[in-house]
Design an enzyme around this catalytic site. Sequence first.
Site, PDB file in Angstrom:
ATOM      1  N   LYS A   1      -6.986  -6.525   3.452  1.00 47.76           N
ATOM      2  CA  LYS A   1      -6.972  -7.775   4.217  1.00 47.76           C
ATOM      3  C   LYS A   1      -8.387  -8.333   4.408  1.00 47.76           C
ATOM      4  CE  LYS A   1      -2.510  -8.183   4.866  1.00 47.76           C
ATOM      5  NZ  LYS A   1      -1.750  -8.982   3.904  1.00 47.76           N
TER       6      LYS A   1
ATOM      7  N   ILE B   1       4.989  -7.685  13.363  1.00 48.48           N
ATOM      8  CA  ILE B   1       6.415  -8.044  13.330  1.00 48.48           C
ATOM      9  C   ILE B   1       7.127  -6.938  12.556  1.00 48.48           C
ATOM     10  CG2 ILE B   1       8.102  -9.727  12.449  1.00 48.48           C
ATOM     11  CD1 ILE B   1       5.933 -11.863  12.535  1.00 48.48           C
ATOM     12  N   ARG B   2       8.300  -6.543  12.981  1.00 48.75           N
ATOM     13  CA  ARG B   2       9.041  -5.491  12.245  1.00 48.75           C
ATOM     14  C   ARG B   2       9.586  -6.044  10.943  1.00 48.75           C
ATOM     15  NH1 ARG B   2      12.867  -1.706  15.792  1.00 48.75           N
ATOM     16  NH2 ARG B   2      13.006  -0.697  13.771  1.00 48.75           N
TER      17      ARG B   2
ATOM     18  N   ALA C   1       0.878  -1.184   0.000  1.00 50.53           N
ATOM     19  CA  ALA C   1       0.000   0.000   0.000  1.00 50.53           C
ATOM     20  C   ALA C   1       0.900   1.214   0.000  1.00 50.53           C
ATOM     21  CB  ALA C   1      -0.907   0.018   1.222  1.00 50.53           C
TER      22      ALA C   1
ATOM     23  N   TYR D   1      -3.736   1.499   9.911  1.00 44.20           N
ATOM     24  CA  TYR D   1      -3.688   0.348   8.992  1.00 44.20           C
ATOM     25  C   TYR D   1      -4.589   0.608   7.772  1.00 44.20           C
ATOM     26  CZ  TYR D   1      -2.637  -4.506   7.838  1.00 44.20           C
ATOM     27  OH  TYR D   1      -2.168  -5.644   7.227  1.00 44.20           O
TER      28      TYR D   1
END
Length: 258
Positions: free
Chosen positions: A165, A194-195, A98, A158
Site C-alpha cells: 500500500k 471492512i469485513r 498477499a 498488515y
Amino acid sequence: MLDLNGKNALVTGIANNRSIAWGIAQQLHKAGANLGITFLPDDKGRFEKKVRELVEPLNPSIFVPCDVQNQEQIEATFATLADQWGKLDILIHCLAFADKEGLTGDFSAISREAFQQSLEISTYSLTRLAKYAKPLMTEGGSIVTLTYLGGVKVIPNYNLMGIAKAGLDMSVRYLAAELGPHNIRVNGISAGPIRTLASSAVGGILDMIHHVEKTAPLRRTVTQTEVGNTAAFLCSDLSSGITGQIIYVDAGYEIMGM
Ligand code: NAD
C-alpha cells in the site's frame, strides 16, 4: 449534481457482495455510468458465474476476465474496451493479494516469493492498468484505487500489505503527475477496515474493526456504500480539481493518536 451519464467505467475487483468494488459499482451505476466489469478467472469458472450473477442487475455492457498477473488478459481487456466503447472515462482499481504468511507473524520472515507476488498484484497492477487506460481516456478521465492506513503507519499483522500500500500510495502521486496534463486524475481512497474476503486473511482483523468502533470519531467503521459514494464523487466533475490525493473514508480514525 453527481452525474456520470455518458461515462464509461471499468471496475476491477468484484469477488462477491461484500467486495468494496461491488459497493463502488453500485454507486457508479446509480449515478448513470455505463459499466464494464472484470473478474479474476479460476480453473472451474466458479468466480465468473458468481460475479456474473451478482452484477447482472447493473447491466454491464462488458464482462471480461482479467488476472492482473496475466499480460495477455490485460491487453485483451483494453482491446475489448477500445472496440466496444472507443473511450474510457473511469478506471476503478480495487484489488490486492498477499499470501497469508505475509499477513501475520514476523514481518522479517516474509519470503521473496510472497513479497514479489503481492507487490506485483497489489501495487504494480495500478501502473500497468493506467498505461493501457491512458490512450483510451481521450476526453480526460478518473482513476481511483483503494488503499489503507497500514501503508502509512504500522498496523498489527498488515505486514506485507503495508509495503504494497505504501508503494500504491506513491504510484498514485507519480501517475497523477504524469497523467494530469492529459486531464486524467488519479486518486486513492483509504478505507477503514471492512469485513471482506481479502481482509479476512489479515490476522486479527476483527480486533481492528472493534478498536475502530470504539475509538474513531464516528464510533463505527464504514460501509462499502460509503466508499462507493466517495469513489463516485472522485469519478465525477464535482471533484475536477482533485488529483494525486489519498482521501480517508474511515469514520475519522486516521486523525486519532491512539
Ligand atoms: P475482496 O476480496 O472483495 O476484493 C479483492 C479483489 O482482488 C477480489 O475481487 C480478487 O478477485 C481480486 N484479485 C486478487 N488477485 C487478483 C489478480 N491477480 N488479478 C485480478 N484481481 C485479483 O476484498 P476488498 O476488501 O473489497 O478489497 C478491495 C481493495 O480494497 C483491496 O485493494 C484492499 O486492499 C482494499 N482495502 C480493503 C479494506 C478492507 O478492510 N476490506 C480497507 C482498505 C482498503
